[in-house]
Motif scaffolding. Structure first.
Motif, PDB file in Angstrom:
ATOM      1  N   TRP A   1       0.680  -1.303  -0.003  1.00 15.91           N
ATOM      2  CA  TRP A   1      -0.077  -0.072  -0.167  1.00 15.91           C
ATOM      3  C   TRP A   1       0.875   1.351  -0.019  1.00 15.91           C
ATOM      4  O   TRP A   1       0.672   2.188  -0.701  1.00 15.91           O
ATOM      5  CB  TRP A   1      -0.915  -0.024   1.162  1.00 15.91           C
ATOM      6  CG  TRP A   1      -2.060  -0.814   1.013  1.00 15.91           C
ATOM      7  CD1 TRP A   1      -2.262  -2.151   2.025  1.00 15.91           C
ATOM      8  CD2 TRP A   1      -3.244  -0.799   0.118  1.00 15.91           C
ATOM      9  NE1 TRP A   1      -3.378  -2.501   1.605  1.00 15.91           N
ATOM     10  CE2 TRP A   1      -3.962  -1.910   0.636  1.00 15.91           C
ATOM     11  CE3 TRP A   1      -3.506   0.042  -0.769  1.00 15.91           C
ATOM     12  CZ2 TRP A   1      -5.309  -2.328  -0.157  1.00 15.91           C
ATOM     13  CZ3 TRP A   1      -4.678  -0.288  -1.323  1.00 15.91           C
ATOM     14  CH2 TRP A   1      -5.645  -1.370  -0.968  1.00 15.91           C
TER      15      TRP A   1
ATOM     16  N   ASP B   1      -2.731   3.410   3.418  1.00  9.67           N
ATOM     17  CA  ASP B   1      -3.773   2.912   2.488  1.00  9.67           C
ATOM     18  C   ASP B   1      -4.708   3.969   1.943  1.00  9.67           C
ATOM     19  O   ASP B   1      -5.810   3.757   1.592  1.00  9.67           O
ATOM     20  CB  ASP B   1      -4.672   1.769   3.171  1.00  9.67           C
ATOM     21  CG  ASP B   1      -5.213   2.370   4.410  1.00  9.67           C
ATOM     22  OD1 ASP B   1      -5.038   3.445   4.898  1.00  9.67           O
ATOM     23  OD2 ASP B   1      -6.055   1.514   5.202  1.00  9.67           O
TER      24      ASP B   1
ATOM     25  N   HIS C   1      -5.530  10.960  -5.618  1.00 11.34           N
ATOM     26  CA  HIS C   1      -6.479  10.654  -6.851  1.00 11.34           C
ATOM     27  C   HIS C   1      -6.492  12.003  -7.795  1.00 11.34           C
ATOM     28  O   HIS C   1      -6.792  11.969  -8.777  1.00 11.34           O
ATOM     29  CB  HIS C   1      -7.524   9.885  -6.863  1.00 11.34           C
ATOM     30  CG  HIS C   1      -8.871  10.560  -6.245  1.00 11.34           C
ATOM     31  ND1 HIS C   1      -9.293  11.304  -6.764  1.00 11.34           N
ATOM     32  CD2 HIS C   1      -9.206  10.338  -4.936  1.00 11.34           C
ATOM     33  CE1 HIS C   1     -10.545  11.765  -5.938  1.00 11.34           C
ATOM     34  NE2 HIS C   1     -10.383  11.182  -4.838  1.00 11.34           N
TER      35      HIS C   1
ATOM     36  N   HIS D   1      -8.520   8.252  -2.182  1.00 10.43           N
ATOM     37  CA  HIS D   1      -9.182   6.895  -1.815  1.00 10.43           C
ATOM     38  C   HIS D   1      -8.639   6.380  -0.797  1.00 10.43           C
ATOM     39  O   HIS D   1      -7.437   6.275  -0.324  1.00 10.43           O
ATOM     40  CB  HIS D   1      -8.855   5.891  -3.100  1.00 10.43           C
ATOM     41  CG  HIS D   1      -9.229   6.429  -4.639  1.00 10.43           C
ATOM     42  ND1 HIS D   1     -10.486   6.694  -4.648  1.00 10.43           N
ATOM     43  CD2 HIS D   1      -8.580   6.404  -5.640  1.00 10.43           C
ATOM     44  CE1 HIS D   1     -10.717   7.014  -6.219  1.00 10.43           C
ATOM     45  NE2 HIS D   1      -9.400   6.903  -6.567  1.00 10.43           N
TER      46      HIS D   1
ATOM     47  N   PHE E   1      -8.680   2.872   1.182  1.00 12.89           N
ATOM     48  CA  PHE E   1      -8.680   1.540   1.370  1.00 12.89           C
ATOM     49  C   PHE E   1      -8.370   0.920   2.665  1.00 12.89           C
ATOM     50  O   PHE E   1      -8.881   1.839   3.629  1.00 12.89           O
ATOM     51  CB  PHE E   1      -7.838   1.120   0.487  1.00 12.89           C
ATOM     52  CG  PHE E   1      -7.818   1.412  -1.049  1.00 12.89           C
ATOM     53  CD1 PHE E   1      -8.579   0.904  -1.888  1.00 12.89           C
ATOM     54  CD2 PHE E   1      -6.926   2.468  -1.511  1.00 12.89           C
ATOM     55  CE1 PHE E   1      -8.803   1.249  -3.040  1.00 12.89           C
ATOM     56  CE2 PHE E   1      -6.915   2.704  -2.890  1.00 12.89           C
ATOM     57  CZ  PHE E   1      -7.999   2.526  -3.745  1.00 12.89           C
TER      58      PHE E   1
ATOM     59  N   GLU F   1      -6.391  -5.502   3.973  1.00 11.33           N
ATOM     60  CA  GLU F   1      -6.534  -6.302   2.731  1.00 11.33           C
ATOM     61  C   GLU F   1      -5.368  -6.188   1.776  1.00 11.33           C
ATOM     62  O   GLU F   1      -4.716  -5.146   1.801  1.00 11.33           O
ATOM     63  CB  GLU F   1      -7.796  -5.830   1.897  1.00 11.33           C
ATOM     64  CG  GLU F   1      -9.217  -5.992   2.771  1.00 11.33           C
ATOM     65  CD  GLU F   1     -10.423  -5.730   1.578  1.00 11.33           C
ATOM     66  OE1 GLU F   1     -10.342  -4.957   0.657  1.00 11.33           O
ATOM     67  OE2 GLU F   1     -11.490  -6.036   2.067  1.00 11.33           O
TER      68      GLU F   1
ATOM     69  N   VAL G   1      -3.200  -5.595  -1.577  1.00 13.42           N
ATOM     70  CA  VAL G   1      -3.563  -4.776  -2.621  1.00 13.42           C
ATOM     71  C   VAL G   1      -3.870  -5.782  -3.800  1.00 13.42           C
ATOM     72  O   VAL G   1      -3.053  -6.715  -4.271  1.00 13.42           O
ATOM     73  CB  VAL G   1      -2.204  -4.132  -3.064  1.00 13.42           C
ATOM     74  CG1 VAL G   1      -2.616  -3.373  -4.483  1.00 13.42           C
ATOM     75  CG2 VAL G   1      -1.984  -2.935  -1.881  1.00 13.42           C
ATOM     76  N   SER G   2      -5.033  -5.757  -4.390  1.00 15.74           N
ATOM     77  CA  SER G   2      -5.220  -6.487  -5.383  1.00 15.74           C
ATOM     78  C   SER G   2      -4.829  -6.133  -6.678  1.00 15.74           C
ATOM     79  O   SER G   2      -4.608  -4.724  -6.934  1.00 15.74           O
ATOM     80  CB  SER G   2      -6.815  -6.460  -5.617  1.00 15.74           C
ATOM     81  OG  SER G   2      -7.324  -5.476  -6.249  1.00 15.74           O
TER      82      SER G   2
ATOM     83  N   THR H   1      -6.978  -3.152  -8.066  1.00 22.46           N
ATOM     84  CA  THR H   1      -6.570  -2.010  -7.472  1.00 22.46           C
ATOM     85  C   THR H   1      -5.321  -1.270  -8.067  1.00 22.46           C
ATOM     86  O   THR H   1      -4.988  -0.136  -8.223  1.00 22.46           O
ATOM     87  CB  THR H   1      -6.399  -2.136  -5.967  1.00 22.46           C
ATOM     88  OG1 THR H   1      -7.888  -2.577  -5.397  1.00 22.46           O
ATOM     89  CG2 THR H   1      -6.447  -0.961  -5.296  1.00 22.46           C
ATOM     90  N   ARG H   2      -4.371  -2.197  -7.890  1.00 21.41           N
ATOM     91  CA  ARG H   2      -2.863  -1.495  -8.550  1.00 21.41           C
ATOM     92  C   ARG H   2      -2.877  -0.919  -9.777  1.00 21.41           C
ATOM     93  O   ARG H   2      -2.387  -0.044 -10.120  1.00 21.41           O
ATOM     94  CB  ARG H   2      -1.813  -2.943  -8.311  1.00 21.41           C
ATOM     95  CG  ARG H   2      -0.219  -2.144  -8.658  1.00 21.41           C
ATOM     96  CD  ARG H   2       0.501  -3.306  -8.652  1.00 21.41           C
ATOM     97  NE  ARG H   2       0.723  -3.674  -7.309  1.00 21.41           N
ATOM     98  CZ  ARG H   2       1.376  -3.369  -6.274  1.00 21.41           C
ATOM     99  NH1 ARG H   2       2.037  -2.290  -6.456  1.00 21.41           N
ATOM    100  NH2 ARG H   2       1.480  -3.639  -5.123  1.00 21.41           N
TER     101      ARG H   2
ATOM    102  N   THR I   1      -5.643   0.120 -11.474  1.00 22.16           N
ATOM    103  CA  THR I   1      -6.478   1.221 -11.203  1.00 22.16           C
ATOM    104  C   THR I   1      -5.536   2.692 -10.856  1.00 22.16           C
ATOM    105  O   THR I   1      -5.870   3.592 -11.464  1.00 22.16           O
ATOM    106  CB  THR I   1      -7.807   1.048 -10.627  1.00 22.16           C
ATOM    107  OG1 THR I   1      -8.520   0.205 -11.029  1.00 22.16           O
ATOM    108  CG2 THR I   1      -8.645   2.627 -10.575  1.00 22.16           C
ATOM    109  N   VAL I   2      -4.924   2.354  -9.640  1.00 25.45           N
ATOM    110  CA  VAL I   2      -4.128   3.401  -9.110  1.00 25.45           C
ATOM    111  C   VAL I   2      -3.092   3.975  -9.881  1.00 25.45           C
ATOM    112  O   VAL I   2      -2.886   5.075 -10.481  1.00 25.45           O
ATOM    113  CB  VAL I   2      -3.705   2.832  -7.593  1.00 25.45           C
ATOM    114  CG1 VAL I   2      -2.478   4.010  -7.166  1.00 25.45           C
ATOM    115  CG2 VAL I   2      -4.717   2.838  -6.692  1.00 25.45           C
TER     116      VAL I   2
END
Length: 240
Positions: free
Chosen positions: A16, A93, A97, A217, A219, A223, A225-226, A229-230, A232-233
Protein backbone atom coordinates in the motif's frame (compact mmCIF):
# COMPACT_ATOMS: atom_id res chain seq x y z
CA UNK A 1 2.63 28.15 6.25
CA UNK A 2 4.85 25.13 5.71
CA UNK A 3 2.96 21.85 5.59
CA UNK A 4 4.51 18.38 5.78
CA UNK A 5 2.87 15.10 4.91
CA UNK A 6 3.51 12.53 7.65
CA UNK A 7 2.93 8.82 7.07
CA UNK A 8 3.23 6.24 9.82
CA UNK A 9 3.66 2.81 8.28
CA UNK A 10 5.20 -0.59 8.97
CA UNK A 11 6.47 -3.59 7.08
CA UNK A 12 3.11 -5.29 6.44
CA UNK A 13 1.80 -2.22 4.59
CA UNK A 14 4.62 -1.79 2.09
CA UNK A 15 2.48 -2.72 -0.94
CA UNK A 16 0.00 0.00 0.00
CA UNK A 17 2.79 2.39 0.91
CA UNK A 18 4.33 2.14 -2.57
CA UNK A 19 1.02 3.27 -4.10
CA UNK A 20 0.55 5.97 -1.47
CA UNK A 21 4.00 7.46 -2.13
CA UNK A 22 3.62 7.28 -5.90
CA UNK A 23 0.33 9.18 -5.67
CA UNK A 24 1.86 11.80 -3.36
CA UNK A 25 4.71 12.33 -5.83
CA UNK A 26 2.16 12.84 -8.62
CA UNK A 27 -0.62 14.84 -6.98
CA UNK A 28 0.71 16.69 -3.93
CA UNK A 29 1.90 20.21 -4.74
CA UNK A 30 3.69 22.78 -2.56
CA UNK A 31 4.16 20.54 0.49
CA UNK A 32 7.46 21.03 2.27
CA UNK A 33 8.44 17.45 3.07
CA UNK A 34 7.08 13.94 3.06
CA UNK A 35 8.06 12.25 6.31
CA UNK A 36 7.78 8.47 6.52
CA UNK A 37 7.97 7.07 10.05
CA UNK A 38 8.25 3.34 10.72
CA UNK A 39 9.19 1.23 13.74
CA UNK A 40 12.77 0.02 13.93
CA UNK A 41 11.69 -3.60 13.44
CA UNK A 42 10.42 -2.71 9.94
CA UNK A 43 13.83 -1.48 8.82
CA UNK A 44 15.03 -4.69 7.09
CA UNK A 45 11.87 -4.90 4.95
CA UNK A 46 11.93 -1.20 4.08
CA UNK A 47 15.59 -1.26 3.09
CA UNK A 48 15.16 -4.43 1.03
CA UNK A 49 11.91 -3.57 -0.78
CA UNK A 50 11.11 0.10 -0.80
CA UNK A 51 12.54 2.58 -3.28
CA UNK A 52 11.74 5.96 -1.77
CA UNK A 53 10.76 8.74 -4.19
CA UNK A 54 12.88 11.87 -4.13
CA UNK A 55 11.97 14.17 -1.25
CA UNK A 56 10.74 11.48 1.14
CA UNK A 57 12.50 11.61 4.50
CA UNK A 58 12.58 8.29 6.37
CA UNK A 59 12.71 8.17 10.16
CA UNK A 60 12.37 5.33 12.62
CA UNK A 61 10.47 5.22 15.88
CA UNK A 62 10.58 2.75 18.72
CA UNK A 63 8.73 -0.56 18.58
CA UNK A 64 5.53 -1.06 20.55
CA UNK A 65 4.01 -4.28 21.82
CA UNK A 66 0.71 -3.26 20.22
CA UNK A 67 1.59 -1.36 17.06
CA UNK A 68 -2.03 -0.38 16.40
CA UNK A 69 -1.74 1.75 19.52
CA UNK A 70 1.89 2.48 18.68
CA UNK A 71 1.07 4.07 15.35
CA UNK A 72 -1.42 6.34 17.10
CA UNK A 73 1.28 7.40 19.55
CA UNK A 74 3.60 8.24 16.66
CA UNK A 75 0.93 10.44 15.06
CA UNK A 76 0.27 12.32 18.29
CA UNK A 77 3.99 13.07 18.54
CA UNK A 78 4.25 14.02 14.85
CA UNK A 79 5.70 17.41 15.74
CA UNK A 80 8.86 15.57 16.80
CA UNK A 81 9.35 14.31 13.24
CA UNK A 82 8.23 17.45 11.43
CA UNK A 83 9.06 21.12 11.99
CA UNK A 84 6.26 22.40 9.75
CA UNK A 85 3.46 24.64 11.01
CA UNK A 86 0.86 22.29 9.54
CA UNK A 87 1.01 18.49 9.55
CA UNK A 88 -1.03 16.46 7.09
CA UNK A 89 -1.56 12.81 8.05
CA UNK A 90 -2.20 10.01 5.62
CA UNK A 91 -1.94 6.28 6.21
CA UNK A 92 -0.39 3.82 3.80
CA UNK A 93 -3.83 2.89 2.48
CA UNK A 94 -4.76 6.52 1.66
CA UNK A 95 -4.06 7.12 -2.03
CA UNK A 96 -4.43 10.59 -3.55
CA UNK A 97 -6.25 10.70 -6.87
CA UNK A 98 -6.24 14.43 -7.70
CA UNK A 99 -4.06 17.49 -7.22
CA UNK A 100 -4.01 18.90 -3.71
CA UNK A 101 -2.14 21.76 -2.01
CA UNK A 102 -1.76 22.80 1.63
CA UNK A 103 -4.01 25.78 0.92
CA UNK A 104 -6.77 23.42 -0.22
CA UNK A 105 -6.54 21.49 3.06
CA UNK A 106 -6.14 24.55 5.29
CA UNK A 107 -7.54 27.70 3.64
CA UNK A 108 -5.86 30.71 5.17
CA UNK A 109 -4.04 28.41 7.60
CA UNK A 110 -7.31 27.06 9.12
CA UNK A 111 -7.37 23.27 8.64
CA UNK A 112 -10.63 21.84 7.36
CA UNK A 113 -12.06 19.02 9.50
CA UNK A 114 -14.96 17.01 8.12
CA UNK A 115 -17.43 15.83 10.72
CA UNK A 116 -20.57 13.78 11.07
CA UNK A 117 -23.05 13.75 13.91
CA UNK A 118 -22.61 10.60 15.97
CA UNK A 119 -26.30 9.68 15.75
CA UNK A 120 -26.07 9.75 11.96
CA UNK A 121 -23.34 7.13 11.75
CA UNK A 122 -24.57 3.98 9.99
CA UNK A 123 -23.31 1.67 12.70
CA UNK A 124 -22.22 1.72 16.31
CA UNK A 125 -19.43 4.25 16.86
CA UNK A 126 -16.77 2.15 18.60
CA UNK A 127 -14.65 5.10 19.70
CA UNK A 128 -17.22 6.72 21.97
CA UNK A 129 -16.06 5.03 25.17
CA UNK A 130 -12.27 5.43 24.74
CA UNK A 131 -12.57 9.02 23.52
CA UNK A 132 -14.92 9.90 26.39
CA UNK A 133 -12.62 8.13 28.82
CA UNK A 134 -9.67 10.24 27.73
CA UNK A 135 -11.33 13.62 27.32
CA UNK A 136 -13.86 13.48 30.15
CA UNK A 137 -16.81 14.31 27.89
CA UNK A 138 -18.63 12.56 25.05
CA UNK A 139 -18.14 14.18 21.64
CA UNK A 140 -21.29 14.56 19.59
CA UNK A 141 -19.34 14.45 16.33
CA UNK A 142 -17.13 11.95 14.58
CA UNK A 143 -13.93 13.62 13.36
CA UNK A 144 -12.49 10.79 11.25
CA UNK A 145 -14.67 11.04 8.17
CA UNK A 146 -12.20 11.61 5.36
CA UNK A 147 -8.41 11.73 5.06
CA UNK A 148 -6.08 13.45 4.95
CA UNK A 149 -6.24 14.75 8.51
CA UNK A 150 -4.46 18.08 8.90
CA UNK A 151 -3.66 19.81 12.19
CA UNK A 152 -1.52 22.77 13.29
CA UNK A 153 1.74 22.04 15.02
CA UNK A 154 0.75 23.67 18.33
CA UNK A 155 -2.22 21.33 18.83
CA UNK A 156 -0.06 18.25 19.49
CA UNK A 157 1.64 19.79 22.52
CA UNK A 158 -1.73 21.06 23.78
CA UNK A 159 -3.21 17.56 23.75
CA UNK A 160 -0.15 16.05 25.42
CA UNK A 161 -0.20 18.71 28.15
CA UNK A 162 -3.90 18.06 28.68
CA UNK A 163 -3.08 14.40 29.28
CA UNK A 164 -0.36 15.22 31.79
CA UNK A 165 -2.66 17.62 33.67
CA UNK A 166 -5.68 15.34 33.78
CA UNK A 167 -4.14 11.86 33.83
CA UNK A 168 -0.85 12.44 35.62
CA UNK A 169 1.13 10.63 32.92
CA UNK A 170 2.45 11.22 29.44
CA UNK A 171 0.20 10.65 26.46
CA UNK A 172 2.44 7.82 25.33
CA UNK A 173 2.02 6.11 28.70
CA UNK A 174 -1.75 6.61 28.63
CA UNK A 175 -2.20 5.12 25.16
CA UNK A 176 0.09 2.18 25.90
CA UNK A 177 -2.04 1.34 28.94
CA UNK A 178 -5.24 1.08 26.89
CA UNK A 179 -6.73 -2.21 25.64
CA UNK A 180 -6.46 -3.23 22.02
CA UNK A 181 -8.12 -0.63 19.78
CA UNK A 182 -8.78 1.42 22.89
CA UNK A 183 -7.90 4.83 21.50
CA UNK A 184 -8.76 7.05 18.51
CA UNK A 185 -6.08 9.62 17.81
CA UNK A 186 -7.89 11.87 15.35
CA UNK A 187 -11.18 11.77 17.20
CA UNK A 188 -9.28 12.96 20.28
CA UNK A 189 -7.48 15.67 18.29
CA UNK A 190 -10.64 16.79 16.54
CA UNK A 191 -12.83 16.81 19.65
CA UNK A 192 -10.17 18.65 21.66
CA UNK A 193 -9.81 21.31 18.95
CA UNK A 194 -13.60 21.61 18.56
CA UNK A 195 -14.05 22.34 22.27
CA UNK A 196 -11.03 24.55 22.96
CA UNK A 197 -10.04 26.10 19.61
CA UNK A 198 -13.07 26.06 17.30
CA UNK A 199 -12.25 29.42 15.73
CA UNK A 200 -8.93 28.12 14.37
CA UNK A 201 -10.46 25.44 12.14
CA UNK A 202 -13.00 25.07 9.37
CA UNK A 203 -15.67 22.59 10.49
CA UNK A 204 -17.61 21.03 7.64
CA UNK A 205 -20.51 18.61 7.95
CA UNK A 206 -19.91 15.80 5.45
CA UNK A 207 -23.49 16.30 4.23
CA UNK A 208 -22.26 19.66 2.91
CA UNK A 209 -18.96 18.35 1.62
CA UNK A 210 -18.02 19.15 -1.96
CA UNK A 211 -17.43 15.93 -3.94
CA UNK A 212 -14.14 17.33 -5.27
CA UNK A 213 -12.89 17.70 -1.68
CA UNK A 214 -12.36 13.94 -1.45
CA UNK A 215 -8.69 13.99 -2.34
CA UNK A 216 -7.94 10.40 -1.27
CA UNK A 217 -9.17 6.94 -1.97
CA UNK A 218 -9.33 5.35 1.48
CA UNK A 219 -8.70 1.63 1.31
CA UNK A 220 -8.39 -0.96 4.11
CA UNK A 221 -4.77 -1.90 4.63
CA UNK A 222 -5.57 -5.27 6.17
CA UNK A 223 -6.67 -6.39 2.74
CA UNK A 224 -3.93 -7.15 0.25
CA UNK A 225 -3.51 -4.86 -2.72
CA UNK A 226 -5.43 -6.60 -5.48
CA UNK A 227 -4.08 -6.57 -9.05
CA UNK A 228 -7.16 -4.59 -10.11
CA UNK A 229 -6.58 -1.94 -7.44
CA UNK A 230 -2.92 -1.62 -8.38
CA UNK A 231 -3.75 -1.25 -12.06
CA UNK A 232 -6.41 1.37 -11.36
CA UNK A 233 -4.17 3.47 -9.10
CA UNK A 234 -1.20 3.31 -11.47
CA UNK A 235 -3.44 4.16 -14.42
CA UNK A 236 -4.82 7.19 -12.59
CA UNK A 237 -1.29 8.36 -11.80
CA UNK A 238 -0.08 7.83 -15.35
CA UNK A 239 -3.01 9.56 -17.05
CA UNK A 240 -3.56 12.49 -14.68
Amino acid sequence: MRCDIVIRSYWRDLDWLELCLAAIEKFCVDFSDVVLVAPVSSRPWIEARLALPQGVRLQYCRDYDDDYLGQQITKLYADIYSSAELICHVDSDCVFHQDVTPEALAPGGRPTVYTRARQELPRHWPWTAPTTNFLGWTPELDFMQYPPFTFPRWLYADVRQFCERTKGCTLEQWIQAQPARGFSEFNVMGAFAYRYHPEKFEWVDVAKMRPEAKYCHWFWSWERVSPATRRTVLRDIATA
